[in-house]
Design a protein around this motif. Structure first.
Motif, PDB file in Angstrom:
ATOM      1  N   GLU A  87       2.572  -3.778 -19.145  1.00 56.79           N
ATOM      2  CA  GLU A  87       0.888  -3.511 -18.924  1.00 56.79           C
ATOM      3  C   GLU A  87       0.091  -2.711 -17.965  1.00 56.79           C
ATOM      4  OE1 GLU A  87      -1.640  -7.594 -19.422  1.00 56.79           O
ATOM      5  OE2 GLU A  87       0.108  -8.030 -19.174  1.00 56.79           O
ATOM      6  N   TYR A  88       1.474  -2.409 -17.115  1.00 55.56           N
ATOM      7  CA  TYR A  88       1.680  -1.941 -16.081  1.00 55.56           C
ATOM      8  C   TYR A  88       2.709  -1.295 -15.963  1.00 55.56           C
ATOM      9  CZ  TYR A  88      -2.774  -5.014 -15.381  1.00 55.56           C
ATOM     10  OH  TYR A  88      -4.104  -5.430 -15.878  1.00 55.56           O
ATOM     11  N   PRO A  89       3.209  -0.869 -16.300  1.00 58.55           N
ATOM     12  CA  PRO A  89       4.500   0.040 -15.353  1.00 58.55           C
ATOM     13  C   PRO A  89       4.688   0.879 -14.678  1.00 58.55           C
ATOM     14  CG  PRO A  89       3.766   1.405 -17.366  1.00 58.55           C
ATOM     15  CD  PRO A  89       2.874   0.466 -17.259  1.00 58.55           C
ATOM     16  N   VAL A  90       3.417   1.794 -14.110  1.00 55.52           N
ATOM     17  CA  VAL A  90       2.729   1.801 -13.041  1.00 55.52           C
ATOM     18  C   VAL A  90       1.925   1.702 -12.282  1.00 55.52           C
ATOM     19  CG1 VAL A  90       5.023   4.155 -13.194  1.00 55.52           C
ATOM     20  CG2 VAL A  90       2.646   4.856 -14.162  1.00 55.52           C
ATOM     21  N   GLU A  91       1.633   2.668 -11.536  1.00 52.99           N
ATOM     22  CA  GLU A  91       0.132   2.422 -11.336  1.00 52.99           C
ATOM     23  C   GLU A  91      -0.242   3.636 -11.217  1.00 52.99           C
ATOM     24  OE1 GLU A  91       1.258  -0.766  -9.520  1.00 52.99           O
ATOM     25  OE2 GLU A  91       2.261   0.676  -8.413  1.00 52.99           O
ATOM     26  N   THR A  92      -1.638   3.542 -12.225  1.00 53.84           N
ATOM     27  CA  THR A  92      -2.237   5.036 -12.595  1.00 53.84           C
ATOM     28  C   THR A  92      -3.217   5.743 -11.333  1.00 53.84           C
ATOM     29  OG1 THR A  92      -3.552   3.408 -13.912  1.00 53.84           O
ATOM     30  CG2 THR A  92      -1.375   3.848 -14.788  1.00 53.84           C
ATOM     31  N   PRO A  93      -3.372   6.737 -11.097  1.00 57.98           N
ATOM     32  CA  PRO A  93      -4.595   7.178 -10.141  1.00 57.98           C
ATOM     33  C   PRO A  93      -5.750   6.926 -11.442  1.00 57.98           C
ATOM     34  CG  PRO A  93      -3.294   8.541 -11.372  1.00 57.98           C
ATOM     35  CD  PRO A  93      -2.706   7.925 -11.679  1.00 57.98           C
ATOM     36  N   ALA A  94      -6.802   6.226  -9.740  1.00 57.19           N
ATOM     37  CA  ALA A  94      -7.738   5.511 -10.366  1.00 57.19           C
ATOM     38  C   ALA A  94      -9.207   6.574 -10.837  1.00 57.19           C
ATOM     39  CB  ALA A  94      -9.021   5.305  -9.877  1.00 57.19           C
ATOM     40  N   ALA A  95     -10.144   6.323 -11.701  1.00 53.29           N
ATOM     41  CA  ALA A  95     -11.090   8.049 -12.495  1.00 53.29           C
ATOM     42  C   ALA A  95     -11.444   8.350 -11.014  1.00 53.29           C
ATOM     43  CB  ALA A  95     -11.612   7.051 -13.207  1.00 53.29           C
ATOM     44  N   GLU A  96     -11.588   7.229 -10.351  1.00 50.23           N
ATOM     45  CA  GLU A  96     -12.434   7.644  -8.698  1.00 50.23           C
ATOM     46  C   GLU A  96     -12.344   7.156  -7.576  1.00 50.23           C
ATOM     47  OE1 GLU A  96     -16.852   7.194  -6.905  1.00 50.23           O
ATOM     48  OE2 GLU A  96     -16.455   7.104  -9.643  1.00 50.23           O
ATOM     49  N   SER A  97     -11.701   7.497  -6.524  1.00 46.68           N
ATOM     50  CA  SER A  97     -11.665   7.674  -5.352  1.00 46.68           C
ATOM     51  C   SER A  97     -12.816   6.309  -4.766  1.00 46.68           C
ATOM     52  CB  SER A  97     -10.969   8.191  -4.339  1.00 46.68           C
ATOM     53  OG  SER A  97     -10.717   8.514  -2.990  1.00 46.68           O
ATOM     54  N   LYS A  98     -12.700   5.511  -4.102  1.00 43.22           N
ATOM     55  CA  LYS A  98     -13.517   4.644  -3.203  1.00 43.22           C
ATOM     56  C   LYS A  98     -13.043   4.087  -2.517  1.00 43.22           C
ATOM     57  CE  LYS A  98     -15.334   3.022  -7.979  1.00 43.22           C
ATOM     58  NZ  LYS A  98     -15.479   1.846  -8.678  1.00 43.22           N
ATOM     59  N   ARG A  99     -14.416   3.930  -1.814  1.00 39.82           N
ATOM     60  CA  ARG A  99     -13.685   3.045  -0.261  1.00 39.82           C
ATOM     61  C   ARG A  99     -13.588   1.836  -0.306  1.00 39.82           C
ATOM     62  NH1 ARG A  99     -17.934   6.400   0.981  1.00 39.82           N
ATOM     63  NH2 ARG A  99     -19.224   4.231   0.949  1.00 39.82           N
ATOM     64  N   VAL A 100     -12.432   1.228  -0.112  1.00 42.04           N
ATOM     65  CA  VAL A 100     -12.142  -0.040  -0.350  1.00 42.04           C
ATOM     66  C   VAL A 100     -11.635  -0.755   0.636  1.00 42.04           C
ATOM     67  CG1 VAL A 100     -10.446  -1.898  -1.881  1.00 42.04           C
ATOM     68  CG2 VAL A 100     -11.459   0.377  -2.742  1.00 42.04           C
ATOM     69  N   LEU A 101     -12.823  -1.853   1.014  1.00 47.44           N
ATOM     70  CA  LEU A 101     -12.010  -2.912   2.433  1.00 47.44           C
ATOM     71  C   LEU A 101     -11.722  -3.663   2.164  1.00 47.44           C
ATOM     72  CD1 LEU A 101     -12.485  -3.305   5.318  1.00 47.44           C
ATOM     73  CD2 LEU A 101     -14.853  -3.831   5.181  1.00 47.44           C
ATOM     74  N   VAL A 102     -10.563  -3.810   2.662  1.00 49.53           N
ATOM     75  CA  VAL A 102      -9.712  -5.247   2.373  1.00 49.53           C
ATOM     76  C   VAL A 102      -9.626  -6.248   3.394  1.00 49.53           C
ATOM     77  CG1 VAL A 102      -7.649  -7.091   2.048  1.00 49.53           C
ATOM     78  CG2 VAL A 102      -8.201  -4.489   0.356  1.00 49.53           C
ATOM     79  N   VAL A 103     -10.242  -7.145   2.960  1.00 51.24           N
ATOM     80  CA  VAL A 103     -10.310  -8.733   4.290  1.00 51.24           C
ATOM     81  C   VAL A 103      -9.637 -10.022   4.031  1.00 51.24           C
ATOM     82  CG1 VAL A 103     -11.528  -9.809   5.449  1.00 51.24           C
ATOM     83  CG2 VAL A 103     -12.942  -7.942   4.165  1.00 51.24           C
ATOM     84  N   GLY A 104      -8.480  -9.528   4.966  1.00 50.70           N
ATOM     85  CA  GLY A 104      -6.992 -10.381   5.387  1.00 50.70           C
ATOM     86  C   GLY A 104      -5.869 -10.017   5.449  1.00 50.70           C
ATOM     87  N   GLY A 105      -5.184 -10.178   6.178  1.00 50.37           N
ATOM     88  CA  GLY A 105      -3.906  -9.227   5.556  1.00 50.37           C
ATOM     89  C   GLY A 105      -2.866 -10.350   5.594  1.00 50.37           C
ATOM     90  N   GLY A 106      -2.962 -11.595   5.087  1.00 50.83           N
ATOM     91  CA  GLY A 106      -1.981 -12.512   3.814  1.00 50.83           C
ATOM     92  C   GLY A 106      -1.778 -11.216   2.932  1.00 50.83           C
TER      93      GLY A 106
END
Length: 684
Positions: free
Chosen positions: A377-396
């Protein structure tokens, strides 16, 4: 850095020239799906391992019909086409392929039922069933002794299967005669009580195996490559020893076997073999004993996941090859990274054994490699159609995995955590589990190697969100510890999940007297600037934060792991569990070991116990209609976590797209946290 020289020397095995000394052993990984779907999925699975640089890859196959088994069929010519697709996928990326035959405890003769069988109908446990089902009957039965006609039929079937192996394009065939499977049972005097030509002396007990090898060579060709897996010892009282296995190896070499893998013990052995606390390389001495007895290559590998340990085993002459299973599941690129000297980039296996525990119900997944069994299903990380600002809360682990995948897909990622270091609950878990520290260090290096803006010591508030204006918010802030609503639950002698997490984040306790607060502040200051799990584990022998007598409320995975750590440090531990079973969510590989450790240490295990009050003398419980006192100086609340919905509720009216992952959404273990981060980031 130590130079890896032996590990990457080529070696000849039978007719094969292997490019290095790393072998990926066959594993039971086939999910119970339609044959075409399984082959399609496994082509990606094995191709990724071949790309990673391993020399030879094994595929687990079965010579008999079974019930939803995790092996690929070899009992009919119709399987050749699908298997040929797998060998082609492996060969395309420069690795050799072999098929292993013989896994399991069961057989089906003709159109008859799948049965648990053996040389003499002996169950070492004295109970129906087998350690793993592996395609056997769903309702456990006692084993049935094989007749002579059935033994002869099995021999012929192995030969027919070997012929199909060669026709499918495999480079070698391996017969497994180890860990307590059917052929191994013929080798052991504990399970082979026959008084005919297949029982008694070692020569007779080996007759089935030797006849199988002979039949395979007759049908697949004497010019083919044949290997065998043996247990260096069954590790059972009255069973066979390393000297016995060395003699078996000598006989197999004369019979035309070209290489021998030496495993350790049987599944029934009352000895920890692959668990977390077993040192890496502990069983290499069994391979060394066999190597002294034969002139063909010998492979070691049980409990070897570190390439430096593998190199040492080879350099010391204990083995000629090293087989690595779990390490290559955790990081298929391990061989290439090791060859290039990028040891710090190798994703470490943490020995949780979740992959092994799933062998009766594939697909198997990995706690540190969420792509495993999802390669199709996910052989590689495919580029997103649009680059977005992503905030991830939590460094676990969930937040780190989401950040990794999102960054690789081209998003602008900011990762925030209120703690001074990455890892989340892994920072705490590394104190109780010796193998998690390496994972925490790896994740820290990984984040810093990617285009991720890292903000530690940062609490994410609605005001900060207004300032950052992210397009996507991924909440991975961890779960909430449930409250224990009984008198005394907030006493100074009570520690909960939050107290311990805050302490390891460099913040002292806000409860207790002056002495406790001072100790906690000193401890927090030390941990903040000098976090070393092994040292913290050693310091637990003293009176902080746990005193001499400790009551652990909650007998699940977290409570059991903490209890085992504390008894190792000399504490007197009691576990209080409301259900009737301690360690109900602990996997089968580790549970029996932990229970044995706790009982031998004199831990008090209270099941069916409801907490009614916590006092300065301990915990009052209701059990069997009466009130009892479990004496304790320190009390730890180790119940399961609950979803953390606070920040999600605060953000719900702001129009921001929010995803909750990990314990924040659904509490689980590391495997579930990593998978949730991986899968969520794939759809952003």
């Amino acid at each position: 850095m130590a130079k890896l020289t032996k590990l990457f020397e080529p070696i000849r095995v039978g007719n094969l020239e292997l490019k290095n000394r790393i072998k990926m052993p066959a594993m039971a990984v086939s999910p119970p799906e339609a044959e075409e779907a399984v082959i399609s999925r496994l082509k990606y699975f094995y191709a990724e391992k071949a790309k990673g640089g391993v020399a030879i890859i094994g595929i687990s196959c079965t010579a008999t019909r079974l019930i939803e088994d995790p092996m690929l069929g070899l009992y009919d010519d119709r399987f050749i086409k699908g298997l040929a697709e797998l060998t082609a996928a492996i060969h395309t990326h420069g690795a050799k392929a072999y098929a292993q035959i013989g896994v399991g405890y069961c057989w089906a003769f003709g159109d008859g039922p799948v049965e648990i069988v053996g040389p003499s109908g002996v169950s070492l446990s004295g109970r129906p069933g087998t350690p793993f089902r592996l395609g056997g009957p769903r309702e456990p039965t006692m084993p049935r002794a094989l007749t002579l006609d059935e033994i002869h039929a099995m021999v012929e079937t192995y030969g027919d299967s070997a012929r199909r192996v060669r026709e499918a394009g495999f480079d070698a065939v391996e017969v497994i005669a180890s860990v307590g499977y059917i052929i191994a049972q013929f080798l052991s005097p504990l399970t082979n009580k026959r008084d005919d030509e297949y029982g008694g002396s070692l020569e007779n007990r080996m007759r089935l195996l030797l006849e199988i090898v002979e039949n395979m060579k007759a049908k697949a060709g004497s010019d083919y490559t044949y290997t065998c897996r043996l247990s260096g010892s069954d590790l059972l009282e009255g069973g066979y020893t390393a000297d016995d296995t060395a003699e078996m190896a000598r006989i197999l070499e004369k019979a035309g076997i070209h290489e021998i893998d030496v495993m350790s013990g049987w599944h029934n052995a009352p000895v920890p073999i692959i668990q977390t606390d077993v040192p890496q390389g502990a069983w290499a001495y069994l391979a060394a004993a066999v190597k002294k007895a034969v002139g063909i290559p010998v492979a070691a590998g049980t409990q070897i996941q570190d390439v430096l340990v593998a190199e040492r085993v080879l350099a010391e002459g204990k083995a000629d090859l090293v087989y690595m299973a779990r390490a290559l599941l955790a990081d298929p690129e391990l061989p290439n990274k090791a060859k290039e000297g990028r040891l710090a980039d190798i994703r470490p296996c943490m020995n949780c054994c979740r992959c092994i525990e799933a062998s009766d119900g594939p697909p198997i997944y990995c706690s540190v490699n969420a792509r495993l069994s999802r390669e199709h299903e996910y052989p590689v990380e495919t580029p997103a159609a649009e680059s977005k600002r992503v905030l991830v809360v939590g460094g676990g682990p969930a937040g780190i995995e989401a950040s990794r995948v999102a960054a690789l897909r081209g998003h602008k990622v900011t990762l925030c955590d209120h703690a001074p270091r990455l890892g989340g609950l892994l920072v705490l878990a590394a104190v109780t589990n010796r193998r998690i520290g390496n994972v925490v260090e790896y994740l820290d290096r990984l984040v810093k190697s990617l285009p991720i803006e890292l903000r530690l010591n940062t609490a994410v508030t609605p005001a900060l969100l207004d300032e950052m204006e992210p397009d996507i918010v991924v909440l991975a802030a961890g779960g909430m510890a449930p409250t224990l609503d009984v008198p005394g639950s907030r006493r100074a002698n009570v520690l909960n999940h939050r107290d311990l997490k805050e302490l390891l984040a460099g913040r002292g306790f806000k409860k207790g007297g002056i002495g406790q607060r001072m100790l906690s502040n000193l401890g927090a200051l030390f941990v903040r600037f000098f976090y070393e799990p092994s040292l913290i584990r050693w310091m637990l022998r003293f009176g902080f934060p746990f005193k001499k007598r400790v009551a652990v409320i909650g007998g699940g995975f977290a409570g059991c792991e903490l209890a085992v750590t504390l008894v190792e440090r000399g504490k007197k531990v009691s576990i209080i569990e409301e259900s009737q079973r301690i360690g109900n969510d602990v996997g089968i590989v580790h549970r029996w070991v932990w229970m044995k450790q706790l009982r031998e240490a004199g831990a008090k295990l209270e099941t069916g116990a409801r907490v009614v009050e916590i006092t300065d003398k301990g915990v009052r419980i209701e059990k069997d209609g009466s009130i009892e006192l479990v004496e304790a100086d320190s009390v730890v609340l180790a119940g399961g976590l609950e979803p953390n919905t606070e920040l999600a509720e605060e953000l719900s009216g702001k129009g921001t797209v929010v995803y909750a992952i990990g314990d924040c959404a659904e509490p689980g273990k590391l495997l579930e946290a990593t998978a949730s981060g991986f899968l969520t980031a794939q759809k952003i």
